[in-house]
Design an enzyme around this catalytic site. Structure first.
Site, PDB file in Angstrom:
ATOM      1  N   CYS A 142      23.158 -45.295  21.827  1.00  0.00           N
ATOM      2  CA  CYS A 142      23.233 -46.323  22.880  1.00  0.00           C
ATOM      3  C   CYS A 142      23.590 -45.705  24.226  1.00  0.00           C
ATOM      4  CB  CYS A 142      24.231 -47.405  22.499  1.00  0.00           C
ATOM      5  SG  CYS A 142      23.590 -48.475  21.194  1.00  0.00           S
TER       6      CYS A 142
ATOM      7  N   CYS B 238      27.906 -46.064  20.508  1.00  0.00           N
ATOM      8  CA  CYS B 238      27.440 -44.884  19.769  1.00  0.00           C
ATOM      9  C   CYS B 238      26.618 -43.979  20.681  1.00  0.00           C
ATOM     10  CB  CYS B 238      26.640 -45.307  18.536  1.00  0.00           C
ATOM     11  SG  CYS B 238      24.938 -45.795  18.883  1.00  0.00           S
TER      12      CYS B 238
ATOM     13  N   ASN C  86      24.421 -57.028  17.633  1.00  0.00           N
ATOM     14  CA  ASN C  86      23.887 -56.127  16.598  1.00  0.00           C
ATOM     15  C   ASN C  86      23.154 -56.926  15.527  1.00  0.00           C
ATOM     16  OD1 ASN C  86      26.546 -56.994  15.896  1.00  0.00           O
ATOM     17  ND2 ASN C  86      26.774 -55.343  14.423  1.00  0.00           N
TER      18      ASN C  86
ATOM     19  N   GLU D 167      21.689 -56.220  11.780  1.00  0.00           N
ATOM     20  CA  GLU D 167      21.611 -55.294  10.649  1.00  0.00           C
ATOM     21  C   GLU D 167      20.419 -55.633   9.759  1.00  0.00           C
ATOM     22  OE1 GLU D 167      25.570 -55.236   8.910  1.00  0.00           O
ATOM     23  OE2 GLU D 167      26.334 -54.162  10.673  1.00  0.00           O
TER      24      GLU D 167
ATOM     25  N   CYS E  31      21.919 -51.775  17.372  1.00  0.00           N
ATOM     26  CA  CYS E  31      23.209 -52.053  18.001  1.00  0.00           C
ATOM     27  C   CYS E  31      23.085 -53.115  19.097  1.00  0.00           C
ATOM     28  CB  CYS E  31      23.758 -50.792  18.663  1.00  0.00           C
ATOM     29  SG  CYS E  31      24.220 -49.474  17.542  1.00  0.00           S
TER      30      CYS E  31
ATOM     31  N   GLU F 265      24.325 -53.011  22.126  1.00  0.00           N
ATOM     32  CA  GLU F 265      24.063 -52.440  23.455  1.00  0.00           C
ATOM     33  C   GLU F 265      22.564 -52.223  23.676  1.00  0.00           C
ATOM     34  OE1 GLU F 265      26.291 -51.497  21.202  1.00  0.00           O
ATOM     35  OE2 GLU F 265      27.964 -50.397  22.092  1.00  0.00           O
TER      36      GLU F 265
HETATM   37  N1  THU Z   1      27.428 -51.213  16.434  1.00  0.00           N
HETATM   38  C1  THU Z   1      27.094 -51.773  17.630  1.00  0.00           C
HETATM   39  O1  THU Z   1      26.353 -52.764  17.690  1.00  0.00           O
HETATM   40  N2  THU Z   1      27.598 -51.205  18.755  1.00  0.00           N
HETATM   41  C2  THU Z   1      28.560 -50.238  18.783  1.00  0.00           C
HETATM   42  O2  THU Z   1      29.045 -49.894  19.845  1.00  0.00           O
HETATM   43  C3  THU Z   1      28.979 -49.609  17.509  1.00  0.00           C
HETATM   44  C4  THU Z   1      28.204 -50.007  16.309  1.00  0.00           C
HETATM   45  C5  THU Z   1      27.006 -51.906  15.205  1.00  0.00           C
HETATM   46  C6  THU Z   1      25.996 -51.232  14.355  1.00  0.00           C
HETATM   47  C7  THU Z   1      26.301 -51.838  13.001  1.00  0.00           C
HETATM   48  O3  THU Z   1      25.678 -53.105  12.891  1.00  0.00           O
HETATM   49  C8  THU Z   1      27.804 -52.078  13.032  1.00  0.00           C
HETATM   50  O4  THU Z   1      28.155 -52.084  14.397  1.00  0.00           O
HETATM   51  C9  THU Z   1      28.603 -51.034  12.283  1.00  0.00           C
HETATM   52  O5  THU Z   1      28.246 -49.760  12.679  1.00  0.00           O
END
Ligand code: THU
Length: 140
Positions: free
Chosen positions: A96, A93, A49, A51, A60, A62
């Protein structure tokens, strides 16, 4: 949810996802996620991920991994491992799940923690009655 013992190919996918997790950029949520995808050609593509100070632009793990695979011309996805720290395995999520479905509707999904928990499921279980390319008469 049950903790499961994985075969060597799936355990390798978890290992790559765990390594990739260390490259996550998550200074806001502090929730680092790593993902690794195995394709039908038996290649592994990984992602973490990423941000952003403008929170909504976050990507994300995935989807990072899917876009890496598809961008490399490797479009038939067979399995994904997603790894987080902490007690609870992750749950991809909705966005994804939809993006994964496009390139691997029958995909095996391994949800793991760095501490050794493993939950195995499928994308069909995570996204029943999905909207996909077949409904548009497209897909190639
Ligand atoms: N996130 C993912 O990368 N994958 C998931 O399955 C759930 C959420 C990330 C997005 C964000 O950077 C952090 O987790 C919190 O939501």
């Amino acid at each position: 949810m049950s903790d499961e013992t994985l075969g060597p190919a799936d355990e390798e996918l978890v290992r790559v996802a765990s390594l990739q997790r260390e490259r996550a950029y998550a200074p806001y949520s502090r929730y680092k996620v790593g993902a690794a995808i195995r394709t039908k050609r038996n290649k592994i593509h990984s992602g973490a991920n990423v941000e952003n100070a403008s929170y909504g632009l976050t990507m994300c793990a995935e989807r990072s991994a899917v876009f890496g695979a598809v961008g490399a011309g490797d479009r038939e996805l067979e399995a994904i491992a997603v790894v987080v720290a902490g007690d609870e395995p992750p749950s991809p999520c909705g966005a994804c799940r939809q993006v994964l479905y496009e390139h691997g509707p029958a995909m095996r999904v391994i949800l793991a923690t760095t501490g050794g928990r493993r939950r195995v499921t499928t994308l069909r279980e995570l996204l029943p009655d999905a909207f996909g390319p077949a409904r548009l008469g497209a897909g190639s």
